[in-house]
Design a protein around this motif. Structure first.
Motif, short mmCIF file in Angstrom:
data_model
loop_
_atom_site.label_atom_id
_atom_site.label_comp_id
_atom_site.label_asym_id
_atom_site.label_seq_id
_atom_site.Cartn_x
_atom_site.Cartn_y
_atom_site.Cartn_z
N ALA A 19 9.52 6.46 10.96
CA ALA A 19 8.71 5.55 11.68
C ALA A 19 7.35 6.53 11.66
N PRO A 20 6.31 5.80 11.35
CA PRO A 20 4.96 6.70 11.38
C PRO A 20 4.78 7.16 12.83
N GLY A 21 4.15 8.13 13.08
CA GLY A 21 3.65 8.61 14.21
C GLY A 21 4.56 9.22 15.07
N PRO A 54 16.93 -16.56 6.06
CA PRO A 54 16.51 -17.21 4.74
C PRO A 54 15.02 -17.58 4.83
N GLY A 55 14.22 -17.41 3.83
CA GLY A 55 12.78 -17.79 3.70
C GLY A 55 11.86 -17.24 4.74
N ALA A 56 12.37 -16.27 5.81
CA ALA A 56 11.43 -15.37 6.50
C ALA A 56 10.94 -14.24 5.79
N SER A 57 9.67 -13.66 6.40
CA SER A 57 9.04 -12.51 5.79
C SER A 57 8.59 -11.78 6.91
N ALA A 58 8.32 -10.20 6.68
CA ALA A 58 8.00 -9.43 7.53
C ALA A 58 7.34 -8.30 6.91
N GLN A 59 6.34 -7.73 7.65
CA GLN A 59 5.72 -6.28 7.00
C GLN A 59 5.96 -5.42 7.65
N PHE A 60 6.50 -4.12 6.89
CA PHE A 60 6.90 -3.00 7.76
C PHE A 60 5.95 -1.74 7.27
N THR A 61 5.94 -0.62 7.80
CA THR A 61 5.00 0.82 7.22
C THR A 61 6.05 1.93 7.75
N VAL A 62 6.08 2.55 6.70
CA VAL A 62 7.16 3.57 6.87
C VAL A 62 6.40 5.01 6.45
N ALA A 63 6.48 6.11 6.78
CA ALA A 63 6.00 7.36 6.57
C ALA A 63 6.85 8.53 5.84
N PHE A 64 6.42 9.03 4.93
CA PHE A 64 7.29 10.16 4.25
C PHE A 64 6.63 11.59 4.43
N GLY A 112 1.04 19.69 1.43
CA GLY A 112 2.10 19.29 2.46
C GLY A 112 1.67 17.73 2.70
N LYS A 113 1.58 16.85 1.75
CA LYS A 113 1.00 15.55 1.93
C LYS A 113 1.89 14.61 2.79
N LYS A 114 1.20 13.87 3.72
CA LYS A 114 2.00 12.82 4.37
C LYS A 114 1.48 11.52 3.78
N CYS A 115 2.73 10.62 3.53
CA CYS A 115 2.30 9.60 2.75
C CYS A 115 2.75 8.34 3.43
N THR A 116 2.32 7.36 3.51
CA THR A 116 2.59 5.85 4.10
C THR A 116 2.70 4.88 3.34
N ALA A 125 0.84 -1.15 -0.07
CA ALA A 125 0.11 -0.18 0.04
C ALA A 125 0.73 1.09 0.02
N PHE A 126 0.22 2.20 -0.80
CA PHE A 126 0.93 3.55 -0.47
C PHE A 126 -0.12 4.62 -0.81
N ASP A 127 -0.37 5.16 0.54
CA ASP A 127 -1.61 6.05 0.63
C ASP A 127 -1.05 7.47 0.90
#
Length: 147
Positions: free
Chosen positions: A94-96, A109-119, A56-60, A48-50
């Protein structure tokens, strides 16, 4: 956008094709969802990219990172940046206003993770001067699969 390059190799003249990924220009944040790219042995998918609908948009941006290699890889979400095509660059945070520590993780190896960043900043997406998404020191991310 992808370009196909075909080659002939081997004694039996077997044909194969290799896909060469092109760098990503961001002309609309809506173009980013579903994009996949590779950084070292990590496959990164933009889930996702919102952006806020204000000046002065803040995007995540939410990404899923998977280690496709055979050794641990360090992912650091603060290494993402977007420039506006006019000389201004916006680094991921980092958001917030939280600590950036959760954005850094060694993936086995083989692992996955989800991350959320802010611009945070006056990110402007203009089709005349497209912005560029970067990870680390790369001039632009290298796309494996577009949306």
């Amino acid at each position: 956008m992808k370009t196909m390059v075909c080659y002939m190799g081997g004694i039996l003249a077997i044909w194969g094709c290799v896909s060469i990924a092109q760098a990503q220009d961001v002309v609309s944040y809506k173009d980013l969802k579903g994009t996949e790219f590779r950084e070292y042995q990590m496959r990164i998918t933009i889930d996702a990219f919102d952006c806020e609908a204000t000046v002065g948009k803040k995007c995540t941006m939410t990404v899923t990172v998977e280690n496709k290699g055979d050794k641990p890889e360090l992912f650091n979400g603060t290494l993402f940046s977007i420039d506006n095509g006019k000389g201004s660059s916006y680094r991921a945070v980092a958001p917030g206003g939280q600590s950036a520590a959760p954005l850094k993780r060694e993936l086995q190896p083989g692992a996955s993770a989800q991350f959320t960043v802010a611009f945070d900043g006056r990110i402007h997406f203009d089709r005349k001067d497209p912005a560029h998404l970067r990870y680390g020191n790369a001039s632009k991310v290298r796309i494996i699969k577009g949306p």
